[in-house]
Enzyme design. Structure first.
Site, short mmCIF file in Angstrom:
data_model
loop_
_atom_site.label_atom_id
_atom_site.label_comp_id
_atom_site.label_asym_id
_atom_site.label_seq_id
_atom_site.Cartn_x
_atom_site.Cartn_y
_atom_site.Cartn_z
N HIS A 37 -11.22 -5.19 9.74
CA HIS A 37 -11.79 -4.85 8.43
C HIS A 37 -13.02 -3.96 8.51
O HIS A 37 -13.80 -3.91 7.57
CB HIS A 37 -12.18 -6.14 7.67
CG HIS A 37 -11.02 -6.85 7.07
ND1 HIS A 37 -10.15 -7.60 7.81
CD2 HIS A 37 -10.57 -6.92 5.79
CE1 HIS A 37 -9.23 -8.13 7.01
NE2 HIS A 37 -9.45 -7.71 5.78
N GLU A 69 0.82 -1.21 0.00
CA GLU A 69 0.00 0.00 0.00
C GLU A 69 0.85 1.27 0.00
O GLU A 69 0.58 2.23 -0.72
CB GLU A 69 -0.95 0.00 1.20
CG GLU A 69 -2.09 -1.01 1.10
CD GLU A 69 -1.67 -2.44 1.45
OE1 GLU A 69 -0.51 -2.64 1.87
OE2 GLU A 69 -2.50 -3.36 1.29
#
Lengths: 325, 324
Positions: free
Chosen positions: B127, B58
């Site tokens: 998440h 990322e």
């Protein structure tokens, strides 16, 4: 072995190394006088790396550098006055006084900073190379970083991504043997830094970073190979920092003897002596370079002294394209 | 009727078709078709050069997007979810947000970053974060939270057109929601809040996924004779203070709904704005409906209890009316 180099080229390399040395010495002096504040990381001892590398790159190539970037910036053509004014925090500095010593920028010279988060400049370099590749440009993005950056995840991610997408990045690791105050063998498991890029399929080599001619030749060869293949390559430049990491550093992590030992391999003195011994230059050449450098730096200080402070009313400038406040 | 995910895809297609500087990259956006099926078919239409599957890095693919933006491209980067964006925070906060400023205005970073946010799918603590406020805290970047199908489309177009780094947060519960999409209409400014339902008694101020819960709550309240106004913030940075204040000055009561944890949330920021600029207009203390201060639990009943729900908004509105 005799130097295979023209007199003009030799003088150009010597001149820029001396210019950097004098700029840095003056910066240290002005720091002591509190004209320059914040962090100041001097390039003294490492001049052969910046000069050899910058002379090997083309004007059109992209440069991404670290917080120890005064040398690269100066050789790239950012006027010494604008660098000095930036360190003063004046509006006539090359980043308008918003960046300081660690954040020198020049859009017209494709000098993309001045990055002070270790490893943080590498993904930017990968992105610049990606943009060039997608636009069909043949330019190389040269990315400088220190041995400390090789500890960071972004270093490994950037090598992988550049290799995977075949991007024209020349990774230039300025290994000065210390990640701030932590010695190489205390911060990496494998002190053979060039092993890392090889693991990602990136061709890698190492060169004596105290020898400006060797650096110049290696970077030239590597850059042209990157240009030709449009794929990344890696070069480790083995160097040594003669001064403290920054002006706050008491240097508790290395001995005076170690520093003195390395100073015997001063890149400027060594190069000068070789050139004199081979009869490529005379003492008068050195004297002339020194006189020019002294004048350039004095003028730079004057430029900074005369610069304006940006009005506080303008404080929210340069945050967005249009002021949102 | 168009699904939210399809509206995002339509915007991506338009951008990729109309501007050769635009490219799209992220994890599994190509061959997989996007983790939320947003980018299905784009790889086939535009090819591997412009629709790029990235490695799982990322920090570096966001950083590469920043570099490419500085280098003259118009990258759209998908970071699968806000949870993974934490790995890219260095590039976002230390590079994207400061490059223009630190260079004295010499470089700009016209990058658009999309990511899913929020909870509600029982995918547990790692998440289900709602961290839009972390981003909205930082000068130099802009933050959008499209709640409607139309905004999902229009805001992505605006994000790519903008010369500054723009972060678009798409609530993960919205991808399947259907609504009207008009690709011909001139969109309202993305930086302005919109009153989605006018009312006179209390302002329900919300954004993203919570905006729909606020609308449902207003419907419930209407049955009980309470006229609730719903303000959709849309832009989280800059915040449209004017619209917020204008609404509360009329209704004299405010309930702020935010799926983030209450401490240090955007709801806190809006409450502070109301305290500073609408103190004497308020007839009741500002109410905040936020997530309980706990990592999002997996078990369905606990997750539901943790994040803002319609009943909680209704209760808060009634408290505000003095009848809770």
């Amino acid at each position: 072995m005799k130097l295979d180099i023209s007199r003009d080229h030799a003088l150009a390399l010597l001149r820029d190394m001396i210019r950097i040395r004098r700029l840095e010495e003056k910066s240290a002096e002005l720091y002591a006088k509190q004209k320059i504040r914040g962090f100041l990381h001097l390039y003294i001892g490492e001049e052969a790396v910046g000069v050899g590398a910058m002379h090997a790159l083309r004007k059109d190539d992209n440069i991404v550098a670290t917080y120890r970037e005064h040398g690269q910036a100066l050789v790239r053509g950012i006027p010494a006055g604008e660098i000095m004014a930036e360190m003063y925090g004046k509006a006539n500095g090359c980043s308008g006084g918003r960046g300081g010593s660690m954040h020198l920028f020049s859009a017209e010279r494709r000098f993309y900073g001045g990055h002070a988060i270790v490893g943080g400049g590498l993904p930017i370099a990968v992105g610049l190379a990606l943009a060039d590749k997608m636009k069909g440009e043949s330019r190389v993005t040269a990315c400088f970083f220190g041995d400390g950056a090789t500890d960071e995840g972004e270093f490994h991610e950037s090598l992988n991504l550049a290799a995977l997408w075949k991007l024209p990045v020349l990774f230039l690791c300025e290994n000065n043997k210390y990640a701030m105050g932590t010695a190489l063998e205390r911060h990496v498991a494998d002190a053979e830094i060039a092993d890392n890029p090889r693991a990602y399929g990136v061709p890698a080599d190492s060169v004596n970073g105290m020898d400006v001619v060797a650096v110049n030749r290696s970077v030239h060869n590597e850059a042209e190979l990157v240009r030709e293949t449009s794929e990344p390559r890696f070069l480790e430049l083995r160097t040594y920092r003669f001064r403290a990491h920054s002006m706050y550093d008491a240097e508790l992590y290395r001995t005076k003897e170690e520093v003195e030992k390395h100073k015997k391999h001063d890149p400027i003195e060594g190069f000068q002596n070789r050139l004199l011994a081979e009869g490529l230059i005379e003492q008068a050449d050195i004297d002339a370079i020194e006189a020019d450098a002294a004048k350039e730096i004095a003028d730079a200080v004057e430029f900074a002294e005369q610069g304006e402070w940006e009005p506080i009313e303008d404080i929210t400038r340069h945050v967005y394209a249009r002021d949102l406040s | 009727m168009t699904a939210y995910r399809d509206a995002v895809r339509t915007a991506l297609q338009t951008l990729l078709r109309e501007d050769e500087r635009v490219f799209f990259m992220g994890e599994d956006v190509g061959r997989y078709g996007g983790p939320y099926a947003v980018s299905k078919g784009l790889l086939e239409e535009f090819g591997e050069d412009r629709v790029r599957d990235t490695p799982l890095c990322e920090s570096t693919f966001v950083g590469a997007g920043i570099g490419a933006a500085i280098g003259g491209m118009r990258p759209i980067v998908e970071v699968m979810t806000v949870n993974f964006s934490l790995l890219a925070l260095d590039q976002i906060v230390n590079n994207a947000a400061v490059m223009r400023h630190m260079s004295g205005g010499q470089f700009e970073v016209p990058i658009a970053v999309r990511m899913a946010t929020g909870g509600g799918k029982q995918i547990a603590a790692q998440h289900s974060h709602s961290l839009e406020n972390w981003y909205a805290h930082v000068p130099g970047i802009k933050v959008l939270a499209p709640a409607t199908v139309q905004d999902a489309h229009d805001m992505l177009l605006a994000a790519v057109e903008d010369p500054d780094p723009v972060f678009v947060f798409e609530h993960q519960m919205l991808y399947g929601v259907e609504g009207e999409l008009d690709t011909e209409a001139t969109p309202p400014s993305p930086w302005k809040a919109i009153v989605r339902r006018p009312g006179t008694d209390v302002s329900l101020i919300a954004y993203g996924g919570s905006m729909h819960k606020a609308l449902d709550a207003a419907e419930e309240l209407a049955k009980e004779g309470v006229s609730a106004e719903v303000v959709d913030l849309r832009s989280l940075r800059p915040l449209d203070k004017e619209t917020i204040l204008e609404s509360v000055r009329r209704t004299h009561r405010a309930v702020v709904i935010d799926e983030a944890w209450k401490t240090g949330s955007l709801a806190s920021e809006i409450s502070a704005i109301l305290a500073e600029d609408a103190f004497y207009d308020l007839d009741a203390p500002v109410e905040r409906v936020c997530t309980v201060e706990v990592p999002i639990p997996y078990a369905k009943h606990l997750e539901e209890a943790a994040i803002p729900q319609v009943e909680g908004i209704v209760r808060a509105a009634k408290r505000s009316m003095g009848s809770g």
